[in-house]
Design an enzyme around this catalytic site. Structure first.
Site, PDB file in Angstrom:
ATOM      1  N   ASP A 411       1.108  10.230   6.580  1.00  0.00           N
ATOM      2  CA  ASP A 411       2.073   9.250   6.105  1.00  0.00           C
ATOM      3  C   ASP A 411       2.452   8.311   7.250  1.00  0.00           C
ATOM      4  OD1 ASP A 411       3.977   8.391   3.975  1.00  0.00           O
ATOM      5  OD2 ASP A 411       5.465   9.010   5.460  1.00  0.00           O
ATOM      6  N   GLU A 440      -2.107   6.086   6.284  1.00  0.00           N
ATOM      7  CA  GLU A 440      -1.586   4.745   6.060  1.00  0.00           C
ATOM      8  C   GLU A 440      -1.560   4.006   7.397  1.00  0.00           C
ATOM      9  OE1 GLU A 440       1.601   4.747   2.557  1.00  0.00           O
ATOM     10  OE2 GLU A 440       2.210   6.011   4.226  1.00  0.00           O
TER      11      GLU A 440
END
Length: 715
Positions: A411, A440
């Protein structure tokens, strides 16, 4: 009457081993002097510089000899007044890491039936005790011994399985009670750590279960799902609703006999199930009769499973065993498991074990000593520091070995530094050569050199890691931050050139190879594609919107790279217009198995399209050189059509030539095909037949509105 000098308001911080900053809340203090003292010695302070502003006076001072850590120090003023000296920026210096970074593999509670060793890294602590709940109502504290690298340790004889424990830390003149950051098991709501004999948490057949065969990244198809969403629907047919065990039940059905649960996952043809965070997080009350909802991006304990997903959150072993049962059930069906991990921040910085044990170390701060907030949740962890880096590496290695996890999705990976991510990839590859790492790669506004961020623009510096390809997402469906920016499937022709680059894995621009490109048009974040299409095309008939979504899903499954599917996307998942449903509850977030039953034909088409991809290596080329050699686009004069041509691939595919034609318009488009050979139709409208639906009489084809067609020449 004699004047009594009013004490000044002063805060003092140790910024290096010999430099001190005094923050004085006054414009002027006249002639004053200060020195440092501990319980045995006095250190005169000499002024380096001063700063004034905002009603504060900053005095930058130094001592002529170093102040060894591990002691309580005080600042003494001209009139004998004393102030605590706390550790400041010293913990964020390279010298601090050089002196104290610990490389042992034994932090946390190391259990054997004969003894348990407890070890915690706390170089700035002046005292540290282990607190153990040896039996109900019987609590005992043990003094711990400090090592040369600031690690505190104690080995206790006896069997400590299921004993609860925590650390009592004296640091910065305060005493904190902290849970072990390396705790592998915790009590309900993570109040305490628990010593665990992990062998007792292994489900039956766990030891004999082997890793699944290695596959390349481009052979992978990832399916993202939230544990609770998967089974909580009242008509899911699953008994253990909202729990880890919901993934272990076979033979479940929903409305009209539609297949649900584990059997449904198996039927799709996907290769990886990516689970939203399953480690212990802070926003859900595990003991609540009706637990509140959250996605789980608020980590508290990184190495222990979340209790609200277990059938008994009070039993610390239950959540561990049931998560292993989930993984085992998926592995037995040939499905690999990816964990969504959130090392970029903690739930509440001040309450975290990191901050209670080594204040100021694990997080990023600006030059004024204020926490950085690139994550948007109040804190950014500092992966570039030795012990935060070590923690991340130790944590993923633990999940990969103890739980046999097959991959990790990071994340907000752009918060982390490149060196750390490459080290993680190297360490995990030694455990599992086909480990799948993705993240990400957004460029986060954090205090880290731009050339060191693990962001998508620097993907070529992270060759073993894949990135969520926002270029692909936004060209296909439009920019997620505004509904005024339409994508190609909405009829926006300006996206055509960019989309062609995305379909070839962005190997000419962003990535080293197509395996780095995670191709997606929907995930847990932002509107579902169905909701977005409903907003952009509010007056369109449902059938038209369904064709747009199917067109988008065809791009995901037929482009070069790694397909990524959000659970329920294949049956037009809706969250009723909610663009950020992280805490919106079951009604909004649950997988609607009734909806799946309603769109059974669309699910069947999706399943067959996955199988087509898996049957034809031309759609999952591994190397950028091969893409440049074999993949191009037909030159045609038809506006609104992309003709994706994969040529001369008989060496890797049962088809020699393949053309996929995508029509973004609301009208038919006729396209001339190359050569005079009679092409064979494999996909047209709702029909898929890899042996061929029919053969064209001439090298020309008409593509229906908002659809795609696949033609081929056999080898």
């Amino acid at each position: 009457m004699q004047n009594v000098k009013k004490p000044i308001q002063l805060e003092a911080y140790l910024d290096t081993f010999s430099k001190v900053t005094l923050v004085i809340h006054a414009d002027d203090i006249g002639e004053s002097s200060f020195f440092v003292k501990d319980d045995t010695k006095v250190y005169p302070l000499l002024k380096l510089a001063e700063e004034r502003g905002d009603g504060r006076l900053l005095l930058h001072m130094y001592v002529q000899e170093e102040l060894p850590l591990g002691k309580d120090y005080f600042i003494v003023g001209s009139h004998g007044e004393t102030y605590p000296l706390n550790t400041g920026a010293i913990v964020r210096t390279e010298e601090f890491d050089k002196r104290f970074a610990y490389d042992g593999a034994d932090l946390g509670a190391v259990y054997t039936p004969e003894w348990t060793q407890f070890k915690v890294w706390a170089p700035t602590a002046t005292n540290l005790r282990l607190k153990v709940w040896e039996s109900p109502g019987a609590v005992k504290e043990y003094p711990m011994e400090r090592g040369i690298r600031g690690e505190w340790h104690i080995k206790l004889p006896g069997d400590f399985h299921l004993k609860e424990y925590c650390y009592i830390v004296r640091v910065n003149h305060q005493t904190n009670e902290a849970v072990d950051p390396y705790a592998k098991a915790v009590t309900a709501n993570g109040r305490r750590g628990v010593v665990m004999n992990l062998a007792k948490t292994d489900p039956e057949n766990w030891k004999r279960a082997h890793r699944l065969p290695s596959i390349s990244k481009t052979d992978s198809i990832i399916y993202e799902v939230h544990v609770r969403d998967f089974s909580i629907h009242p008509e899911s047919g699953i008994q253990s609703k909202g729990k880890f065990l919901g993934f272990t039940e076979g033979g479940t059905t929903g409305p009209n006999g539609t297949v649900t649960g584990l059997d449904y996952l198996t039927s799709l043809g996907i290769t990886h199930v990516e689970l939203l965070p399953v480690n212990d997080f802070g926003s859900v009350d595990e003991l609540g009769k009706y637990p509140n909802y959250n996605w789980g991006y608020d980590p508290v304990h990184y190495n222990a499973p979340e209790g609200s997903y277990s059938t008994d959150p009070i039993d610390p072993a239950c959540r561990i065993k049931e998560l292993k049962q989930l993984i085992l059930a998926l592995h037995e069906r040939g499905l690999r498991v990816i964990f969504d991990v959130v090392y970029n921040h903690t739930y509440i910085r001040e309450a975290s074990s990191f901050e209670k044990i080594v204040p100021g170390y694990y997080f990023r701060y600006d030059r004024g000593g204020n926490p950085i907030n690139g994550t948007g949740v109040g804190n950014d962890t500092a992966s570039e520091r030795a012990m935060m880096r070590k923690f991340m590496i130790d944590s993923v290695k633990y999940w990969a070995t103890e739980y046999k996890v097959d991959g990790f999705r990071f994340d907000l990976m752009g918060i982390h530094d490149i060196e750390t991510m490459n080290l993680i990839q190297k360490e995990l590859s030694n455990i599992n050569p086909s480990i799948f790492l993705l993240g990400e790669g957004w460029n986060m506004n954090t205090l880290l050199d731009e050339n060191k961020k693990a962001k998508i623009d620097l993907a070529k510096k992270l060759p073993g890691i894949s990135f969520f390809n926002d270029r692909f997402r936004d060209t296909v469906k439009g920019n997620v931050f505004t509904t005024s920016r339409e994508g190609w499937i909405d009829g926006n022709p300006s996206q055509t050139i960019d989309l062609k680059e995305c379909m070839t894995g962005n190997c000419n621009s962003l990535f080293l190879d197509p395996g780095q490109s995670i191709n997606y048009i929907e995930c847990h974040d932002n509107h579902t594609l169905w909701d977005r299409l409903s907003i952009i095309h509010p007056h369109e008939e449902e059938q038209i919107r369904r064709r747009r979504q199917r067109l988008g899903m065809a791009f995901v499954l037929l482009s070069q790279g790694v397909p990524f599917i959000h659970a329920g996307q294949e049956f037009f998942r809706t969250k009723f217009g909610d663009p950020n449903s992280y805490q919106s509850g079951d009604t909004v977030n649950r997988l609607d198995w009734m909806r799946k039953a309603h769109y059974e034909n669309d699910v069947h088409f999706f399943r067959k399209l996955i199988q087509l991809r898996k049957n034809h290596a031309a759609f999952r080329i591994r190397f950028s050189e091969q893409i440049k050699k074999h993949v191009s686009f037909l030159e045609n004069e038809q506006d609104g059509v992309i003709a994706y041509w994969i040529r001369s691939v008989q060496s890797i595919d049962s088809w020699k030539e393949i053309i996929v034609l995508f029509n973004q318009t609301l009208e038919e488009r006729t396209v001339k095909l190359p050569g005079e050979t009679k092409w064979i139709i494999a996909v047209e409208g709702d029909r898929i037949n890899e042996a061929g639906l029919y053969k064209l009489d001439e090298p020309r084809i008409t593509v229906s509105p908002l659809s795609f067609t696949i033609v081929f020449l056999p080898s």
